[in-house]
Design a protein around this motif. Sequence first.
Motif, PDB file in Angstrom:
ATOM      1  N   GLU A  55      -1.685 -69.772  43.131  1.00  0.00           N
ATOM      2  CA  GLU A  55      -2.758 -68.971  43.733  1.00  0.00           C
ATOM      3  C   GLU A  55      -3.570 -68.259  42.669  1.00  0.00           C
ATOM      4  O   GLU A  55      -4.796 -68.106  42.791  1.00  0.00           O
ATOM      5  CB  GLU A  55      -2.138 -67.960  44.702  1.00  0.00           C
ATOM      6  N   ALA A  56      -2.875 -67.848  41.616  1.00  0.00           N
ATOM      7  CA  ALA A  56      -3.570 -67.133  40.543  1.00  0.00           C
ATOM      8  C   ALA A  56      -4.304 -68.083  39.598  1.00  0.00           C
ATOM      9  O   ALA A  56      -5.026 -67.617  38.704  1.00  0.00           O
ATOM     10  CB  ALA A  56      -2.569 -66.293  39.772  1.00  0.00           C
ATOM     11  N   GLY A  57      -4.113 -69.429  39.766  1.00  0.00           N
ATOM     12  CA  GLY A  57      -4.768 -70.405  38.884  1.00  0.00           C
ATOM     13  C   GLY A  57      -4.026 -70.603  37.581  1.00  0.00           C
ATOM     14  O   GLY A  57      -4.553 -71.242  36.659  1.00  0.00           O
ATOM     15  N   ASP A  58      -2.834 -70.076  37.478  1.00  0.00           N
ATOM     16  CA  ASP A  58      -2.029 -70.228  36.260  1.00  0.00           C
ATOM     17  C   ASP A  58      -1.190 -71.492  36.412  1.00  0.00           C
ATOM     18  O   ASP A  58      -0.004 -71.468  36.718  1.00  0.00           O
ATOM     19  CB  ASP A  58      -1.145 -69.002  36.080  1.00  0.00           C
ATOM     20  N   THR A  59      -1.854 -72.676  36.184  1.00  0.00           N
ATOM     21  CA  THR A  59      -1.178 -73.952  36.411  1.00  0.00           C
ATOM     22  C   THR A  59      -0.100 -74.216  35.376  1.00  0.00           C
ATOM     23  O   THR A  59       0.863 -74.942  35.645  1.00  0.00           O
ATOM     24  CB  THR A  59      -2.197 -75.099  36.398  1.00  0.00           C
ATOM     25  N   GLY A  60      -0.243 -73.616  34.221  1.00  0.00           N
ATOM     26  CA  GLY A  60       0.746 -73.854  33.189  1.00  0.00           C
ATOM     27  C   GLY A  60       2.121 -73.337  33.601  1.00  0.00           C
ATOM     28  O   GLY A  60       3.120 -74.079  33.568  1.00  0.00           O
ATOM     29  N   GLN A  61       2.173 -72.017  33.972  1.00  0.00           N
ATOM     30  CA  GLN A  61       3.466 -71.472  34.395  1.00  0.00           C
ATOM     31  C   GLN A  61       3.928 -72.123  35.693  1.00  0.00           C
ATOM     32  O   GLN A  61       5.127 -72.326  35.905  1.00  0.00           O
ATOM     33  CB  GLN A  61       3.359 -69.946  34.569  1.00  0.00           C
ATOM     34  N   ASP A  63       5.366 -75.561  34.792  1.00  0.00           N
ATOM     35  CA  ASP A  63       6.667 -75.425  34.113  1.00  0.00           C
ATOM     36  C   ASP A  63       7.786 -75.204  35.133  1.00  0.00           C
ATOM     37  O   ASP A  63       8.887 -75.766  34.991  1.00  0.00           O
ATOM     38  CB  ASP A  63       6.623 -74.251  33.133  1.00  0.00           C
ATOM     39  N   LEU A  64       7.489 -74.378  36.148  1.00  0.00           N
ATOM     40  CA  LEU A  64       8.482 -74.138  37.192  1.00  0.00           C
ATOM     41  C   LEU A  64       8.733 -75.398  38.002  1.00  0.00           C
ATOM     42  O   LEU A  64       9.875 -75.703  38.378  1.00  0.00           O
ATOM     43  CB  LEU A  64       8.040 -72.993  38.108  1.00  0.00           C
ATOM     44  N   TYR A  65       7.641 -76.180  38.264  1.00  0.00           N
ATOM     45  CA  TYR A  65       7.806 -77.426  39.010  1.00  0.00           C
ATOM     46  C   TYR A  65       8.728 -78.388  38.264  1.00  0.00           C
ATOM     47  O   TYR A  65       9.656 -78.970  38.827  1.00  0.00           O
ATOM     48  CB  TYR A  65       6.452 -78.098  39.227  1.00  0.00           C
ATOM     49  N   VAL A  66       8.434 -78.529  37.021  1.00  0.00           N
ATOM     50  CA  VAL A  66       9.205 -79.489  36.211  1.00  0.00           C
ATOM     51  C   VAL A  66      10.674 -79.058  36.164  1.00  0.00           C
ATOM     52  O   VAL A  66      11.592 -79.869  36.321  1.00  0.00           O
ATOM     53  CB  VAL A  66       8.610 -79.600  34.794  1.00  0.00           C
ATOM     54  N   GLU A  67      10.872 -77.732  35.950  1.00  0.00           N
ATOM     55  CA  GLU A  67      12.236 -77.222  35.865  1.00  0.00           C
ATOM     56  C   GLU A  67      12.989 -77.458  37.165  1.00  0.00           C
ATOM     57  O   GLU A  67      14.155 -77.850  37.177  1.00  0.00           O
ATOM     58  CB  GLU A  67      12.200 -75.730  35.536  1.00  0.00           C
ATOM     59  N   TYR A  68      12.275 -77.234  38.270  1.00  0.00           N
ATOM     60  CA  TYR A  68      12.931 -77.385  39.561  1.00  0.00           C
ATOM     61  C   TYR A  68      13.224 -78.843  39.862  1.00  0.00           C
ATOM     62  O   TYR A  68      14.329 -79.194  40.305  1.00  0.00           O
ATOM     63  CB  TYR A  68      12.052 -76.784  40.663  1.00  0.00           C
ATOM     64  N   LEU A  69      12.238 -79.715  39.617  1.00  0.00           N
ATOM     65  CA  LEU A  69      12.437 -81.131  39.934  1.00  0.00           C
ATOM     66  C   LEU A  69      13.540 -81.735  39.083  1.00  0.00           C
ATOM     67  O   LEU A  69      14.228 -82.677  39.503  1.00  0.00           O
ATOM     68  CB  LEU A  69      11.130 -81.892  39.738  1.00  0.00           C
ATOM     69  N   ALA A  70      13.731 -81.142  37.917  1.00  0.00           N
ATOM     70  CA  ALA A  70      14.792 -81.652  37.042  1.00  0.00           C
ATOM     71  C   ALA A  70      16.177 -81.385  37.616  1.00  0.00           C
ATOM     72  O   ALA A  70      17.157 -82.025  37.220  1.00  0.00           O
ATOM     73  CB  ALA A  70      14.670 -81.007  35.661  1.00  0.00           C
ATOM     74  N   THR A  71      16.254 -80.457  38.573  1.00  0.00           N
ATOM     75  CA  THR A  71      17.553 -80.176  39.185  1.00  0.00           C
ATOM     76  C   THR A  71      17.939 -81.210  40.222  1.00  0.00           C
ATOM     77  O   THR A  71      19.045 -81.170  40.756  1.00  0.00           O
ATOM     78  CB  THR A  71      17.545 -78.790  39.844  1.00  0.00           C
ATOM     79  N   GLY A  72      16.995 -82.151  40.524  1.00  0.00           N
ATOM     80  CA  GLY A  72      17.279 -83.193  41.512  1.00  0.00           C
ATOM     81  C   GLY A  72      17.441 -82.658  42.913  1.00  0.00           C
ATOM     82  O   GLY A  72      18.408 -83.023  43.605  1.00  0.00           O
ATOM     83  N   ARG A  80       0.830 -82.224  42.135  1.00  0.00           N
ATOM     84  CA  ARG A  80       0.111 -81.283  41.284  1.00  0.00           C
ATOM     85  C   ARG A  80       0.421 -81.522  39.807  1.00  0.00           C
ATOM     86  O   ARG A  80      -0.413 -81.257  38.935  1.00  0.00           O
ATOM     87  CB  ARG A  80       0.468 -79.850  41.674  1.00  0.00           C
ATOM     88  N   LEU A  81       1.613 -82.003  39.534  1.00  0.00           N
ATOM     89  CA  LEU A  81       1.970 -82.272  38.139  1.00  0.00           C
ATOM     90  C   LEU A  81       1.127 -83.402  37.525  1.00  0.00           C
ATOM     91  O   LEU A  81       1.011 -83.495  36.302  1.00  0.00           O
ATOM     92  CB  LEU A  81       3.453 -82.630  38.038  1.00  0.00           C
ATOM     93  N   LEU A  82       0.551 -84.299  38.354  1.00  0.00           N
ATOM     94  CA  LEU A  82      -0.249 -85.431  37.843  1.00  0.00           C
ATOM     95  C   LEU A  82      -1.433 -84.948  37.003  1.00  0.00           C
ATOM     96  O   LEU A  82      -1.896 -85.663  36.102  1.00  0.00           O
ATOM     97  CB  LEU A  82      -0.770 -86.284  39.013  1.00  0.00           C
ATOM     98  N   ALA A  83      -1.849 -83.695  37.283  1.00  0.00           N
ATOM     99  CA  ALA A  83      -3.021 -83.193  36.569  1.00  0.00           C
ATOM    100  C   ALA A  83      -2.682 -82.736  35.169  1.00  0.00           C
ATOM    101  O   ALA A  83      -3.578 -82.594  34.328  1.00  0.00           O
ATOM    102  CB  ALA A  83      -3.663 -82.052  37.350  1.00  0.00           C
ATOM    103  N   SER A  84      -1.417 -82.493  34.906  1.00  0.00           N
ATOM    104  CA  SER A  84      -1.070 -81.908  33.615  1.00  0.00           C
ATOM    105  C   SER A  84      -0.040 -82.691  32.821  1.00  0.00           C
ATOM    106  O   SER A  84       0.099 -82.468  31.620  1.00  0.00           O
ATOM    107  CB  SER A  84      -0.547 -80.474  33.824  1.00  0.00           C
ATOM    108  N   THR A  85       0.658 -83.594  33.493  1.00  0.00           N
ATOM    109  CA  THR A  85       1.732 -84.285  32.780  1.00  0.00           C
ATOM    110  C   THR A  85       1.178 -85.399  31.900  1.00  0.00           C
ATOM    111  O   THR A  85       0.126 -85.983  32.176  1.00  0.00           O
ATOM    112  CB  THR A  85       2.755 -84.859  33.788  1.00  0.00           C
TER     113      THR A  85
END
Length: 935
Positions: free
Chosen positions: A705-711, A714-723, A741-746
Motif C-alpha cells: 500500500e505504501a509503494g515499498d515494493t522492495g520490502q 523480500d517478505l514475499y520471497v521469504e514467505y514463499l520459501a517456506t513452502g 507481483r514478484l514477476l515485476a522485480s525478480t
Amino acid sequence: MNLSSRFLFLAVVLAAPVEAQESFRVELGRDGRTIGDMRPVFLKFESRPLPAISPAEVARRYQRLFETSNEPEVRVDALNRLTNIRDRSGQDVGYSPEQEPEIYEEVLGSYEAILARGSFSGRLDELLYQMAKAHALTGEAGESIQRLKQLVGLYPKSPLVPEARFRIAESAFANGQFAEAETGYRALLGGEGGEALKAKARYMLGWSQFKQGEGAWDRAADTFQTVLDGFLPTAESIRQVPESSVETIDDTLRVLALMASRTQGLAALDQWFDSGSVRPWEPLVFDRLADLYAITGKYEASVAVNEAFHRRYPQHASSPRFLAQIVEVWQMAGNDRKVRQARAGYVAAYSPAPTFSRLEPREQSRWREYARWLGDTSYEAATGLSDRGELEASRPLFAEAAGYYETLAPRAANAGPIWRLAGDARIQARQRHEALENYRTAAYETGNYSEAADAGWAAVVLQRDRVINEAGKELEHLAAEVDQFASAFETDARVPGAQADLAARWLEMESYDHAVAYASAVLKRGDAAIKEQYAAWLVTARVRQAQQEFGLAERAWRQTLRLVDSSEPDVLRPDDRDLILKQLATAVYRQGERAAETGKVAEAVAHFRRVGQVLPDAEIAIRGRFDAANTLLKASEWQSAVNELQWFRRNYPNHDLARDIGKKLVYAYSQSGQPGRAADELLTLASGQSNPWPNKLRAAALFHEAGDTGQRDDLYVEYLATGPVPARAEDHIRLQTMRHRLLASTSDRDRVRAAIVDAELASEWHSADTLQWSAASAIVLGTHAAEVFADIPLNHPLAESLDRKQSALEAAQARFAQAERFGGEAVRSEILYRRAELYRELAQDLMASEVPAELNEMEAMQYQMLLEEEAYPFEEKALNLHAENHGRIAETGYDDWIGRSLEALARLHPGRYERSIRWMSGNAPEVNREEGDDA
C-alpha cells in the motif's frame, strides 16, 4: 414484742380527757401467774356534773364547815358535798387522796351515830353509800359491802343502787366468787344505771365468766364481743378511742385471743364471729391472736392467722397489714426463706393496679420497699451464680429481679434507675425485647432521670446487637432507636458515633439514601470525633461510588485521605491510606470512563492521566494511561493516540497491556495514512513471535500500500520459501498474488511463472485473476519453449536432432495446453496460432534440413522427397490450426491472433487466403502479459 399493742395504738387517736375524775378507785390487782390469777385492770366511777359555780370557793367553805362543826349530821353532809364537788368539777379541791383515809376514819363515828339515832335529815341511801366508801377507804371491805347491800335492799330505787351492785359484784370477783360476781354484773346490766357503768359491768362480767373456766368461755367470748361492740361500734371509733378506754379494750382483745389460742384457735374465731360480715374490731382480735402465737414461738400458727384474715377479708383495709405481719413473724423466727416468700406474697397480692391503689400510703411504701428488696436480692443472687459461671441457673433469677423492678418502677418516685435495673436484669436473662422496652422507658418516660442518656444508649446498643444477629427490618428499628436517642440527647457525644455506625449498616444493606442521610448528619455536627468524621466520609464516598457519582465520590475520598493524613496513628490506621488511595484512583478512573462514554474525549483523557497523580505506577494508573490511548483511538485522534501509545510502551514496556500497543499503533498508523510505519510495527511484533507470518504478511500488504515494493517482495520471497500450502481459497489467491507481483522485480521470472502455473494446476481453488495470471505465465513459458524449439537445428544424424526438436515441441505444446486450460476462450486464438506455428516451423525445418553428404543425387532427391513427405503432415496440421483459428471469427469475432493466423494461411495457401482486403482490428482483447501487472 407486743405486735398487737403496736398495731392498735398506732391506729387510734386518743380522745380528750373525761369531764370529771372518778369518785374513788378500787385496785383489784393485775394478772397473776395463771389464768385463775388474772384480774381486770381498773374500775372508774363518775358522778353527775356540778352546777356552774366556783368549785374551789364552795369546797373551801364546806371544808371549813366540816372542820369546825361538832354535829355528826353536819359534818357528814359537808364531807359528802365536798367530795361531790371535787369529783364533779375534776379540780383538785378539798382533801387530797392521801388525807381521805384519815378523814373518813374520823367521820365513821358520825356515820354510826346517825344510824344509831335512826333519823337523818338527808338521804339515807347516800349515807349508806358514803359509809361503804369510808369502810373501803379504811380497809374494812366486808363492812363496806354490807352497807352497799343494805343500800340495795333498803333503797332499790336509789340512783346509787347500780354503783352499789357494781361494788358488790366487784367484791365477789375479788374474793374469787366468780359465779356470784357474774350474777351481780348481770343484775346491774338488767337494771337501771348509766351506760358508762354498764360498760364497766359488762367488761367485768366477761372476766367473771372467763375466771369460771373453759366451760364458761363461750359466754365470756360473747360478753367480750359485746364489750368491743360498745367501745368500737364503727371504724371511726377505732381511730378515736378515749385514753381511758385504751387499756380496757386492749385487755378485752387480749383475753379473746388467749381463749382462742387455748381452745380451737382459728376455728374458735370462726365459731364466735359472724362469717357474713366483719365488725370493725374483729381484725384486732385476729391481730392479737397472731401476736400471741408469735410471742409464744408458734410461728406457723401465727402466720396461719394472718393468712386466714387476708384470705377471708381480702378487701378489708387491714388485710395488707396482716400480710405484712407474716414477714415480721418469719423475721422473729429467723427464717430468711420464709421472709422472702412472705414479702413476695405481699408484693404479688398488691401488684395489680386496682389493689395497689386501695392501699394506704404507708402500705404503698411498704410494698415499694418489699418489691425493691426482692428485686435487689434476686439480682444479687443471680449475679453470684453468673460470676461462678452458672449462667443457665442465673437467668431465671435475673428474670425474677426484672419482674419486681418492672412492677415497682411505675410506682416509684425516682423510676429511672429502677427501669434501667430492670433492663439490665432482662439482658442477663437473655430477654432482649423486654430489656429494650425497659431501657426506653428509663430514657424517655421518667422525667428528670440523670442517667437517662445511658439508658437510651443501652437501648441503642441492644438494637445494634439485634441487627448483628438478625436481618431485614431490625435495621429500621435500630434507625428509629438512634433517631429517638439523637432527638432526646442531641448533645450526647455518642450520637455521631451511633449515626456513623448506622450509615455504615445502611450502606451494607445498599440503602444508599439512608446511608448518606446519616453520614451527612454526622458531618453537620461540630462535635464529631475524627473517627466518626472518617466513618461518615467513608460511607459517603462508597455510596457516591456505588451510585456512579464519581465526582462526588472523589471529593469524599479526598476528605477521608485528609483525615488519615492529619490524625495520629493511634486514631486512624495509616494502613487505611493505601486503600483510600486505591478507591480515590478508582473514582478518578471512573470519571474518565464516564466522560469517554459520553464522547468528552479531552475530559476523559485528562481524568485517565490524573489517576497516575493519585497512585503513580499502580495498576489502575497504568490502565488509565492505556485507556487514554484507547479513548483517543476511538475518537480518531490518531496522532495523539500514537503519542500516548508510544509513551505507554516506553514507560511500561514489560506490562501485559504493552503487548497490544504494537497492534494499536498499527491501527493508528493505518488509519492515519502511514502504512509504512504500520508495516514496521507489524514486523516488530512479528520478530518475537513463534509464527511471525500473519503479521509479516500484513506488513507486506502495508508495504504494497505504501509503494515499498522492495520490502514487500523480500517478505514475499521469504514467505514463499517456506513452502506454504494453502488451506483455503483465500490462501491460494494470496500466494498467487505474491508470485504475480514478484514477476515485476525478480530476475528469474520463468521460475516464478512455472511456480504460478504449477500452483494453479495443483489447486482446487481458482479465481479469475489466478487463472488469468496462470494462463499468461503458461503462454510465456510456452513461447520460451517454442523459441528453444525453433533454435534446435535438424542436423545429421537427423533422428537425434529430430528427437530433441520433438521434445522441445512437446514442451511448448504442453505449456500452450496449460494456458488454454487456464485461459479458455480468452486465449484460444493465441494458443491455436502458436500451436500452428510450431507445426509450421517443424515442417519448414524438416524441409530445410541438411541432406546427408554421402548421398548421391538420386538419393538426395529421394531423401528430399522423404523429408517433404515427413513435413507435409506438420504443414497440414499448421494449416488446419490456422484455419480453425480463422473459423473462430464467426463465433468470437476477429482478434489479432486470428489476423496472424490469416497472414500465416496466406503464406501457406496463397491462392486461397491471399487477399488485398484487410480485416478490421479484432474484437477480442489480447491477454495482457505485462510482467508485474496486478490485474
